[in-house]
Design a protein around this motif. Structure first.
Motif, PDB file in Angstrom:
ATOM      1  N   ILE A  91      30.246  46.347  44.537  1.00 14.71           N
ATOM      2  CA  ILE A  91      31.128  45.388  44.417  1.00 14.71           C
ATOM      3  C   ILE A  91      32.519  46.074  44.459  1.00 14.71           C
ATOM      4  CG2 ILE A  91      29.979  43.553  43.416  1.00 14.71           C
ATOM      5  CD1 ILE A  91      30.931  44.299  40.781  1.00 14.71           C
ATOM      6  N   SER A  92      33.690  45.583  44.781  1.00 14.43           N
ATOM      7  CA  SER A  92      34.936  45.900  44.691  1.00 14.43           C
ATOM      8  C   SER A  92      35.346  46.143  43.126  1.00 14.43           C
ATOM      9  CB  SER A  92      35.902  45.253  45.466  1.00 14.43           C
ATOM     10  OG  SER A  92      35.987  43.982  44.970  1.00 14.43           O
ATOM     11  N   ASP A  93      36.427  46.946  42.976  1.00 12.51           N
ATOM     12  CA  ASP A  93      37.125  47.155  41.741  1.00 12.51           C
ATOM     13  C   ASP A  93      37.418  45.872  41.112  1.00 12.51           C
ATOM     14  OD1 ASP A  93      36.676  49.763  41.565  1.00 12.51           O
ATOM     15  OD2 ASP A  93      38.631  50.317  42.363  1.00 12.51           O
ATOM     16  N   ARG A  94      37.835  44.828  41.777  1.00 16.73           N
ATOM     17  CA  ARG A  94      38.602  43.623  41.423  1.00 16.73           C
ATOM     18  C   ARG A  94      37.527  42.582  41.039  1.00 16.73           C
ATOM     19  NH1 ARG A  94      41.457  40.569  46.485  1.00 16.73           N
ATOM     20  NH2 ARG A  94      39.830  40.206  47.758  1.00 16.73           N
ATOM     21  N   ASN A  95      36.190  42.820  41.757  1.00 11.30           N
ATOM     22  CA  ASN A  95      34.997  42.172  41.172  1.00 11.30           C
ATOM     23  C   ASN A  95      34.407  42.526  40.049  1.00 11.30           C
ATOM     24  OD1 ASN A  95      35.470  39.916  42.955  1.00 11.30           O
ATOM     25  ND2 ASN A  95      33.673  40.683  44.327  1.00 11.30           N
ATOM     26  N   ARG A  96      34.672  43.861  39.739  1.00 10.48           N
ATOM     27  CA  ARG A  96      34.296  44.614  38.474  1.00 10.48           C
ATOM     28  C   ARG A  96      35.248  43.872  37.243  1.00 10.48           C
ATOM     29  NH1 ARG A  96      30.668  48.551  39.494  1.00 10.48           N
ATOM     30  NH2 ARG A  96      30.580  49.355  41.571  1.00 10.48           N
ATOM     31  N   ARG A  97      36.587  43.880  37.753  1.00  9.82           N
ATOM     32  CA  ARG A  97      37.268  43.104  36.553  1.00  9.82           C
ATOM     33  C   ARG A  97      37.013  41.590  36.483  1.00  9.82           C
ATOM     34  NH1 ARG A  97      41.315  45.730  39.622  1.00  9.82           N
ATOM     35  NH2 ARG A  97      42.265  43.699  40.506  1.00  9.82           N
ATOM     36  N   PHE A  98      36.501  41.003  37.472  1.00 15.27           N
ATOM     37  CA  PHE A  98      36.176  39.712  37.537  1.00 15.27           C
ATOM     38  C   PHE A  98      34.990  39.537  36.691  1.00 15.27           C
ATOM     39  CE2 PHE A  98      34.800  36.178  40.546  1.00 15.27           C
ATOM     40  CZ  PHE A  98      34.679  35.128  39.664  1.00 15.27           C
ATOM     41  N   LEU A  99      33.940  40.464  36.653  1.00 18.99           N
ATOM     42  CA  LEU A  99      32.716  40.344  36.152  1.00 18.99           C
ATOM     43  C   LEU A  99      33.049  40.606  34.735  1.00 18.99           C
ATOM     44  CD1 LEU A  99      29.685  39.772  35.948  1.00 18.99           C
ATOM     45  CD2 LEU A  99      29.505  42.415  36.708  1.00 18.99           C
ATOM     46  N   ALA A 100      33.811  41.534  34.337  1.00 16.33           N
ATOM     47  CA  ALA A 100      33.960  41.892  33.079  1.00 16.33           C
ATOM     48  C   ALA A 100      34.925  40.635  32.249  1.00 16.33           C
ATOM     49  CB  ALA A 100      34.987  43.304  32.849  1.00 16.33           C
ATOM     50  N   TYR A 101      35.727  40.269  33.032  1.00 16.19           N
ATOM     51  CA  TYR A 101      36.502  38.859  32.504  1.00 16.19           C
ATOM     52  C   TYR A 101      35.746  37.751  31.947  1.00 16.19           C
ATOM     53  CZ  TYR A 101      39.561  34.944  32.318  1.00 16.19           C
ATOM     54  OH  TYR A 101      40.192  33.857  31.929  1.00 16.19           O
ATOM     55  N   ILE A 102      34.878  37.411  32.971  1.00 18.67           N
ATOM     56  CA  ILE A 102      33.851  36.138  32.665  1.00 18.67           C
ATOM     57  C   ILE A 102      32.814  36.323  31.562  1.00 18.67           C
ATOM     58  CG2 ILE A 102      34.254  34.987  34.998  1.00 18.67           C
ATOM     59  CD1 ILE A 102      31.882  36.035  36.042  1.00 18.67           C
ATOM     60  N   VAL A 103      32.335  37.688  31.713  1.00 17.89           N
ATOM     61  CA  VAL A 103      31.338  37.830  30.576  1.00 17.89           C
ATOM     62  C   VAL A 103      32.074  37.812  29.202  1.00 17.89           C
ATOM     63  CG1 VAL A 103      29.940  39.997  29.672  1.00 17.89           C
ATOM     64  CG2 VAL A 103      29.895  39.450  32.114  1.00 17.89           C
ATOM     65  N   GLU A 104      33.205  38.609  29.215  1.00 21.83           N
ATOM     66  CA  GLU A 104      33.903  38.554  27.589  1.00 21.83           C
ATOM     67  C   GLU A 104      34.223  37.065  27.292  1.00 21.83           C
ATOM     68  OE1 GLU A 104      34.152  40.796  25.492  1.00 21.83           O
ATOM     69  OE2 GLU A 104      33.216  42.182  26.541  1.00 21.83           O
ATOM     70  N   GLU A 105      34.779  36.538  28.115  1.00 16.94           N
ATOM     71  CA  GLU A 105      35.175  35.012  27.963  1.00 16.94           C
ATOM     72  C   GLU A 105      34.069  33.985  27.596  1.00 16.94           C
ATOM     73  OE1 GLU A 105      38.685  33.494  28.170  1.00 16.94           O
ATOM     74  OE2 GLU A 105      38.597  35.573  27.323  1.00 16.94           O
ATOM     75  N   THR A 106      32.712  34.444  28.265  1.00 19.52           N
ATOM     76  CA  THR A 106      31.638  33.666  27.904  1.00 19.52           C
ATOM     77  C   THR A 106      31.144  34.109  26.331  1.00 19.52           C
ATOM     78  OG1 THR A 106      31.039  33.478  30.117  1.00 19.52           O
ATOM     79  CG2 THR A 106      29.335  32.891  28.432  1.00 19.52           C
ATOM     80  N   LEU A 107      31.259  35.473  26.121  1.00 15.09           N
ATOM     81  CA  LEU A 107      30.571  35.551  24.887  1.00 15.09           C
ATOM     82  C   LEU A 107      31.704  35.180  23.811  1.00 15.09           C
ATOM     83  CD1 LEU A 107      29.569  39.325  25.728  1.00 15.09           C
ATOM     84  CD2 LEU A 107      28.081  37.379  25.046  1.00 15.09           C
ATOM     85  N   THR A 164      43.997  36.911  36.092  1.00 15.99           N
ATOM     86  CA  THR A 164      43.579  37.896  35.118  1.00 15.99           C
ATOM     87  C   THR A 164      42.864  39.153  36.028  1.00 15.99           C
ATOM     88  OG1 THR A 164      42.935  36.559  33.277  1.00 15.99           O
ATOM     89  CG2 THR A 164      42.150  38.655  33.183  1.00 15.99           C
ATOM     90  N   ALA A 165      41.821  38.749  37.100  1.00  9.47           N
ATOM     91  CA  ALA A 165      41.332  39.672  37.783  1.00  9.47           C
ATOM     92  C   ALA A 165      41.721  39.950  39.132  1.00  9.47           C
ATOM     93  CB  ALA A 165      39.958  39.366  37.751  1.00  9.47           C
ATOM     94  N   PHE A 166      42.517  39.271  39.633  1.00  7.89           N
ATOM     95  CA  PHE A 166      43.076  39.389  40.971  1.00  7.89           C
ATOM     96  C   PHE A 166      44.649  39.734  41.307  1.00  7.89           C
ATOM     97  CE2 PHE A 166      39.141  36.514  42.232  1.00  7.89           C
ATOM     98  CZ  PHE A 166      38.496  37.769  42.167  1.00  7.89           C
ATOM     99  N   ASP A 167      45.068  39.766  40.106  1.00  7.27           N
ATOM    100  CA  ASP A 167      46.661  40.154  40.109  1.00  7.27           C
ATOM    101  C   ASP A 167      47.462  39.060  40.848  1.00  7.27           C
ATOM    102  OD1 ASP A 167      46.243  42.284  38.659  1.00  7.27           O
ATOM    103  OD2 ASP A 167      45.595  43.425  40.450  1.00  7.27           O
ATOM    104  N   ARG A 168      47.000  37.902  40.751  1.00  3.74           N
ATOM    105  CA  ARG A 168      47.795  36.714  41.367  1.00  3.74           C
ATOM    106  C   ARG A 168      48.963  36.239  40.592  1.00  3.74           C
ATOM    107  NH1 ARG A 168      45.620  38.122  45.306  1.00  3.74           N
ATOM    108  NH2 ARG A 168      44.685  36.544  47.008  1.00  3.74           N
ATOM    109  N   THR A 169      50.133  35.845  41.084  1.00  9.51           N
ATOM    110  CA  THR A 169      51.118  35.312  40.352  1.00  9.51           C
ATOM    111  C   THR A 169      51.138  33.908  39.608  1.00  9.51           C
ATOM    112  OG1 THR A 169      52.441  34.594  42.114  1.00  9.51           O
ATOM    113  CG2 THR A 169      52.838  37.071  41.417  1.00  9.51           C
ATOM    114  N   ASP A 170      51.940  33.402  38.920  1.00  7.67           N
ATOM    115  CA  ASP A 170      51.861  32.142  38.069  1.00  7.67           C
ATOM    116  C   ASP A 170      51.819  30.986  39.213  1.00  7.67           C
ATOM    117  OD1 ASP A 170      51.873  33.426  35.727  1.00  7.67           O
ATOM    118  OD2 ASP A 170      53.973  33.070  35.218  1.00  7.67           O
ATOM    119  N   ASP A 171      52.405  31.079  40.438  1.00  3.61           N
ATOM    120  CA  ASP A 171      52.491  30.307  41.385  1.00  3.61           C
ATOM    121  C   ASP A 171      51.110  29.968  42.282  1.00  3.61           C
ATOM    122  OD1 ASP A 171      52.603  32.430  42.508  1.00  3.61           O
ATOM    123  OD2 ASP A 171      54.421  31.796  43.997  1.00  3.61           O
TER     124      ASP A 171
END
Length: 313
Positions: free
Chosen positions: A36-52, A67-74
């Motif tokens: 998986i890509s680096d952003r999907n590793r951030r994606f996986l880490a984020y959803i695991v921590e939020e679930t826990l 949080t994981a894909f560096d998108r802006t507020d819009d």
């Protein structure tokens, strides 16, 4: 019945602790076999921590994108499907990992379809072999069979009553079905924007050990065509009752044999059945990054059918 018993036994297994989940997550994030890509590793880490942390209700496409894909507020998940596409890739990468390099891992981290909330479980053990009564009796574990008791059959209802009920149901169906179909067709046609295409699930050869590659190509194709407003991509359910008739149908197959994958695809007009485009290819499966191979194949197919779709538009 056997399936129900096995499910009940599995549901009684204890759930992994938060410490065990975090330790397994750390192993996954540094394991090159999980392609998986680096952003999907951030994606996986984020959803695991939020679930826990018990914040599963906050794991939405908007929060994931920021949080994981560096998108802006819009960021608007309705117009940008990045989270849905990457979640599909992450699910398939985890599935491939646990079928290959990680099949001996003691636990599993999964992302159920329809949600971004992670789930955790211990790996299921192989079911114990089952023996029928005759085998156990031969081994002396069971006594000789007891004579069967005669079971009285229930009295069957009169045949005329069944025939009358069936006729009544057919009359009601004949009156309601045209009304329901006409209304559904009208609503569906209003919702379509531009030419519509049905992407059928890619078929695979019998006994293909990597049949999930065909599913991955199908998902990649849907993700590549959906963002374009000029094309309406339909799922299998939209055509199940004839409520929507697509302009085009894309079908294909993807079979892996050894270290190679053989792909074929064809685009046809739904109205006439006339084939407008066909494609065959052979690709080599190198390294663990099957996701990249699936994406490349889907890209070639999407580029091949776009001229026909643009001509129809």
């Amino acid at each position: 019945m056997a399936r129900s018993s096995q499910h009940s036994a599995t549901s009684r297994l204890p759930q992994p602790t938060a410490a065990e989940v975090r330790a397994h997550l750390e192993t996954l994030l540094h394991n090159e076999a999980l392609a998986i890509s680096d952003r999907n590793r951030r994606f996986l880490a984020y959803i695991v921590e939020e679930t826990l942390a018990g914040r599963g209700d906050r794991i939405k496409a908007y929060n994931v994108a920021l949080t994981a894909f560096d998108r802006t507020d819009d960021f608007d998940p309705q117009t940008d499907p990045i989270v849905r596409i990457e979640a599909s890739r992450l699910r398939r990468a985890l599935e491939h990992y646990y079928l290959t390099a990680g099949k001996a891992d003691a636990m599993r981290i999964e992302i159920p379809k329809g949600s971004y909330v992670a789930s955790f479980s211990y790996a299921e053990l192989e079911p114990a072999p089952s023996f029928d009564g005759e085998s156990l009796r031969m081994a002396g574990a069971l006594p000789a069979p007891i004579a069967r008791r005669r079971i009285l059959s229930m009295r069957k209802p009169p045949i005329w009553w069944i025939a009358s009920l069936a006729a009544l149901l057919l009359l009601m169906l004949g009156w309601l079905l045209p009304v329901m179909v006409d209304g559904a067709v009208g609503r569906a046609k209003l919702a379509l924007n531009g030419p519509s295409i049905l992407i059928q699930p890619f078929e695979t050869g019998a006994g293909d050990a990597q049949a999930f590659v065909a599913r991955g190509i199908t998902a990649e194709l849907i993700g590549r065509l959906s963002p374009h407003d000029a094309v309406s991509v339909l799922g299998q359910g939209a055509t199940g009752l004839g409520t929507v008739k697509p302009d085009f149908v894309l079908s294909g197959s993807a079979t892996t044999i050894g270290g190679k994958i053989y792909i074929s695809a064809a685009l046809a007009e739904s109205e006439t059945g006339r084939y407008l485009w066909s494609w065959n290819a052979e690709r080599t499966l190198t390294g663990p990054d099957l996701i990249a191979v699936e994406a490349a194949i889907a890209g070639e197919i999407a580029d091949g059918i776009k001229p026909a779709l643009q001509a129809a538009d």
